[in-house]
Write a protein that holds these residues in place. Structure first.
Motif, PDB file in Angstrom:
ATOM      1  N   LEU A 127       3.741   5.901  -5.544  1.00  8.21           N
ATOM      2  CA  LEU A 127       3.641   6.027  -7.004  1.00  8.21           C
ATOM      3  C   LEU A 127       2.505   6.964  -7.394  1.00  8.21           C
ATOM      4  CD1 LEU A 127       4.350   2.347  -8.101  1.00  8.21           C
ATOM      5  CD2 LEU A 127       5.774   4.343  -8.512  1.00  8.21           C
ATOM      6  N   TRP A 128       1.444   6.957  -6.610  1.00  7.46           N
ATOM      7  CA  TRP A 128       0.335   7.891  -6.845  1.00  7.46           C
ATOM      8  C   TRP A 128       0.848   9.330  -6.712  1.00  7.46           C
ATOM      9  CZ3 TRP A 128      -5.210   6.553  -4.863  1.00  7.46           C
ATOM     10  CH2 TRP A 128      -6.126   7.432  -5.448  1.00  7.46           C
ATOM     11  N   ILE A 175       2.160   1.826  -3.541  1.00  7.18           N
ATOM     12  CA  ILE A 175       1.102   2.363  -4.417  1.00  7.18           C
ATOM     13  C   ILE A 175       0.888   3.851  -4.109  1.00  7.18           C
ATOM     14  CG2 ILE A 175      -1.358   2.234  -5.010  1.00  7.18           C
ATOM     15  CD1 ILE A 175      -1.187  -0.799  -4.459  1.00  7.18           C
ATOM     16  N   MET A 222       0.836  -1.216   0.000  1.00  3.85           N
ATOM     17  CA  MET A 222       0.000   0.000   0.000  1.00  3.85           C
ATOM     18  C   MET A 222       0.867   1.262   0.000  1.00  3.85           C
ATOM     19  SD  MET A 222      -3.405  -0.898   2.160  1.00  3.85           S
ATOM     20  CE  MET A 222      -2.746  -1.833   3.500  1.00  3.85           C
ATOM     21  N   PHE A 273       0.253  -4.331  -9.100  1.00  4.57           N
ATOM     22  CA  PHE A 273      -0.120  -3.846  -7.767  1.00  4.57           C
ATOM     23  C   PHE A 273      -0.755  -4.933  -6.899  1.00  4.57           C
ATOM     24  CE2 PHE A 273      -0.571   0.949  -8.920  1.00  4.57           C
ATOM     25  CZ  PHE A 273       0.807   1.044  -8.906  1.00  4.57           C
ATOM     26  N   LEU A 293       5.121   9.593 -16.364  1.00  3.65           N
ATOM     27  CA  LEU A 293       5.162   9.138 -14.962  1.00  3.65           C
ATOM     28  C   LEU A 293       3.758   8.771 -14.478  1.00  3.65           C
ATOM     29  CD1 LEU A 293       7.719  11.690 -13.437  1.00  3.65           C
ATOM     30  CD2 LEU A 293       8.126   9.379 -14.272  1.00  3.65           C
ATOM     31  N   ASN A 294       3.005   8.163 -15.340  1.00  7.88           N
ATOM     32  CA  ASN A 294       1.596   7.835 -15.069  1.00  7.88           C
ATOM     33  C   ASN A 294       1.466   6.489 -14.367  1.00  7.88           C
ATOM     34  OD1 ASN A 294       2.692   6.624 -17.285  1.00  7.88           O
ATOM     35  ND2 ASN A 294       0.855   6.729 -18.550  1.00  7.88           N
ATOM     36  N   ALA A 295       2.111   6.375 -13.200  1.00 11.08           N
ATOM     37  CA  ALA A 295       2.151   5.072 -12.525  1.00 11.08           C
ATOM     38  C   ALA A 295       0.811   4.693 -11.905  1.00 11.08           C
ATOM     39  CB  ALA A 295       3.239   5.078 -11.461  1.00 11.08           C
ATOM     40  N   VAL A 296      -0.026   5.668 -11.605  1.00 10.30           N
ATOM     41  CA  VAL A 296      -1.346   5.362 -11.029  1.00 10.30           C
ATOM     42  C   VAL A 296      -2.406   6.168 -11.774  1.00 10.30           C
ATOM     43  CG1 VAL A 296      -2.795   5.414  -8.964  1.00 10.30           C
ATOM     44  CG2 VAL A 296      -0.368   4.901  -8.747  1.00 10.30           C
ATOM     45  N   LEU A 344       3.930  10.301  -7.079  1.00 13.84           N
ATOM     46  CA  LEU A 344       4.840  10.567  -8.207  1.00 13.84           C
ATOM     47  C   LEU A 344       4.047  10.951  -9.461  1.00 13.84           C
ATOM     48  CD1 LEU A 344       7.939  10.174  -9.085  1.00 13.84           C
ATOM     49  CD2 LEU A 344       7.156   8.047 -10.096  1.00 13.84           C
ATOM     50  N   SER A 345       2.900  10.243  -9.663  1.00 16.48           N
ATOM     51  CA  SER A 345       2.066  10.522 -10.838  1.00 16.48           C
ATOM     52  C   SER A 345       1.578  11.961 -10.844  1.00 16.48           C
ATOM     53  CB  SER A 345       0.837   9.610 -10.859  1.00 16.48           C
ATOM     54  OG  SER A 345       1.212   8.280 -10.833  1.00 16.48           O
ATOM     55  N   PHE A 387      -0.688  -8.829  -2.526  1.00 12.38           N
ATOM     56  CA  PHE A 387      -1.905  -9.274  -1.833  1.00 12.38           C
ATOM     57  C   PHE A 387      -2.253 -10.717  -2.242  1.00 12.38           C
ATOM     58  CE2 PHE A 387      -2.248  -4.658  -2.532  1.00 12.38           C
ATOM     59  CZ  PHE A 387      -2.171  -4.246  -1.213  1.00 12.38           C
TER      60      PHE A 387
END
Lengths: 65, 584
Positions: free
Chosen positions: A52-53, A49, A46, B78, B218-221, A55-56, B82
């Motif tokens: 990276l969010w 993620i 988490m 991602f 940089l569109n990782a999310v 960074l975006s 999990f």
């Protein structure tokens, strides 16, 4: 050692194992318990993620993820 | 490649294979051949899981995807941590409790022989196709390196992999994977350092980040897009803006791939064999968690290589065409196609120059940088469009033929050639040898894992179960090697038939047709005690039919197939279990 033998119509057939049983566990789980280890894996995922969010959004002018 | 690069490549590759195989050659039993006698330590099994999954496709195609589309593909991974936790909690104990050699053997114990045969058959179908694709990717590099035809390089890769897997068995594959994983990581690190030094010299690291961000790399999310519509599109309708048809975003990355990874690592024999070879249940768990911790960062670095390569090219000279075969076509162009090609070339030259100038402003930051963002983005899009237009001009004849048949022609991309071209043109020869060895290692480790699992499923689930149940260990072992050789040759021949294209997606698309439904059967086994063989078989067939129906009528991104297949299979199986519970 012989593989399983039997009719394909009998769903309850007992099949002899095709391999020797595995050895038991003797090592201690990481972090003392598996539950804590799993919690750490999920927390790290988490966090990655979320980073990276960030960074975006941070380096793209005019963008909201 | 000069002799230095060749020597490094040959020494690294041959030592890796020889050392892996010598540890396990001479297996005397099926258990030793297909499960390495349950003697593999957790760290070796974990590295083997990673090496098998990190194929040459991931390296070559991943860098190409980073170059073209930025970091968006990382969202695909991602859900992996999990999924690994779920596998450790429920699937690992399930496999380790009963001493099985294939994942599907468990299904016969729980359900019926037909359930085992069906799921194993579905696995064989999907893995055979994926194996062929896995062999094709490195052939791209070796074709560029040696000048040989891709067909020849596919055969060399396929036959070498087959030879060492036949000699070493699964144990040989695992120990070879360990060394190959080390080489792959070293190769990626060497390439990352080289590119970082190049880009730091050109724009500075913070400047490069600003340039990548402004170009949308940089569109990782991607959690939200204003254009998304949530009603599914049917075949024939425009899927533009459809949330369900969007290939990579946060939501299908979390929910679609969660089911894909559960199925891939928990029900696909090529991965389950790593769980089975470990020394103990806890060793299997540790092996899976090693992947959980390292996969996302590793994949991010591969995509980042592509992004850095984009900056490096934009700051210098970007080739109009990357594929040598496209360049050969361009030289032979005549007539209107030549005119359109030259116009595209000119547009690319102008747009690239504009992009280079504006990128320097964006990288410098400040108010001038802010003002340059718009023109920089426009120039980036123009340069990409010009590259596409140039490729379009190369395939006029094919497009005309397809049009006559009423089919749509898709111009072949060249993103799979971006990384090889950089390596061969700009890498120091010593590093080039190491990197080519790394790509080759990635290719043969994935192919070897697929080959041994195909053979295990064929021998254990079909040959010894139905054809020769009383066969001795020695004759079964001999037959296993013959079957392995046959699979190797057949899959290599099938690989020759695959053309160029977005290789990464091909593998996952093929798998996604089967994965969800196969996972559904295992979920029924674990979560629905009343479900018997009939419920499981009906669930599997209904799940597969549902995917076929969805694929034929609607436009869903392939990642959703995993979720749909699993849900339909479990729902059908549970319903039948309620109506006609199994006899205990």
């Amino acid at each position: 050692m012989t593989a399983g033998v039997g009719s394909c119509h009998d769903a309850r057939l007992v099949i002899p194992p095709s391999a020797t049983p595995p050895a038991g566990d003797s090592e201690r789980p990481p972090l003392g318990s598996w539950a804590r280890t799993y919690a750490l894996v999920c927390a790290c995922a988490m966090l990655v993620i979320a980073l990276l969010w960030w960074l975006s959004i941070a380096f793209e002018p005019g963008r909201t993820a | 490649m000069n002799w230095v690069a060749w020597a490094v490549f040959a020494v690294v590759t041959l030592y890796t294979i020889w050392d892996g195989v010598r540890r396990t050659a001479g297996a005397k039993t099926m258990d030793a051949f297909f499960a390495a006698g349950r003697s593999i330590p957790w760290w070796a099994a974990g590295l083997s899981v990673m090496a098998t999954q990190l194929s040459a496709i991931t390296l070559i195609g991943g860098v190409g995807m980073g170059y073209e589309n930025g970091l968006e593909w990382v969202q695909f991974y991602f859900a992996l941590p999990f999924a690994m936790v779920v596998l450790c909690v429920w699937f690992v104990p399930m496999y380790r409790k009963s001493p099985v050699l294939t994942a599907y053997e468990f299904l016969e114990r729980r359900f019926s022989p037909s359930t085992r045969a069906l799921t194993s058959l579905a696995f064989l179908l999907s893995r055979c196709l994926a194996f062929s694709v896995v062999l094709y990717a490195p052939a791209v590099v070796f074709s560029a390196m040696t000048g040989l035809d891709i067909t020849v390089t596919v055969w060399v890769t396929g036959l070498l992999t087959t030879a060492y897997t036949v000699v070493g068995g699964v144990g040989g594959v695992v120990w070879t994977d360990v060394k190959q994983m080390v080489i792959i990581v070293l190769g990626i690190a060497a390439c990352l350092c080289t590119l970082l030094v190049d880009v730091a010299g050109e724009l500075g690291l913070s400047g490069a980040l600003r340039a990548l961000g402004a170009a949308g790399k940089l569109n990782a999310v991607e959690a939200h897009d204003a254009v998304w519509t949530y009603a599914p599109a049917f075949v024939g309708e425009s899927a533009k803006g459809s949330f369900w048809a969007d290939k990579y975003n946060l939501w299908n990355g979390l929910f679609g791939t969660f089911f894909l990874f559960l199925s891939y690592f928990g029900c696909d024999q090529s991965q389950v064999q790593s769980i089975l070879t470990s020394k103990s249940q806890d060793a299997s768990r540790r092996a899976l968690l090693l992947s959980a911790f390292t996969k996302v960062p590793l994949q991010l670095i591969v995509l980042l290589l592509g992004c850095l390569l984009f900056v490096h090219r934009a700051a210098g000279e970007e080739p109009l065409l990357y594929d040598p075969a496209h360049e050969a076509r361009a030289e032979a162009l005549q007539g209107p196609a030549r005119v359109r090609f030259e116009a595209a070339r000119q547009e690319h030259t102008v747009a690239s120059a504009e992009r280079k100038e504006r990128m320097a402003d964006v990288a410098a930051g400040g108010q001038q940088g802010e003002n340059a963002v718009g023109p920089y983005r426009a120039a980036t899009q123009r340069a990409a469009a010009a590259r596409k237009a140039a490729r379009d001009a190369l395939f006029d004849d094919e497009r005309a033929v397809a049009s006559l048949r009423g089919e749509e022609f898709k111009t072949p991309g060249d993103s799979n050639y971006v990384f090889p071209r950089y390596l061969f043109a700009e890498m120091p020869k010593l590093l080039l040898g190491l990197l080519v060895a790394a790509i080759f290692a990635a290719a043969i480790s994935s192919a070897a894992g697929a080959l041994s699992s195909l053979t295990a499923a064929t021998m254990v689930d079909f040959y010894r179960r139905w054809l020769a149940p009383t066969a001795s260990e020695q004759s079964s072992l001999r037959m296993s090697k013959v079957v392995m050789a046959c699979w190797g040759v057949a899959a290599t021949a099938a690989a020759v038939q695959f053309g160029d294209g977005p290789l990464l997606e091909k593998v996952n698309e093929v798998g996604s047709f089967f994965y969800g439904s196969i996972l559904g059967v295992f979920v029924l086994a674990l979560a629905v005690p009343r479900a018997g063989g009939r419920a499981a078989t009906a669930g599997l067939l209904t799940g597969l039919s549902a995917i076929a129906l969805v694929h034929a009528t609607m436009q869903f991104a392939f990642l959703w197939y995993n979720l749909i297949g699993c849900v339909v299979c479990v729902a059908t199986g549970a319903l039948i279990a309620i109506v006609a519970p199994r006899r205990v």
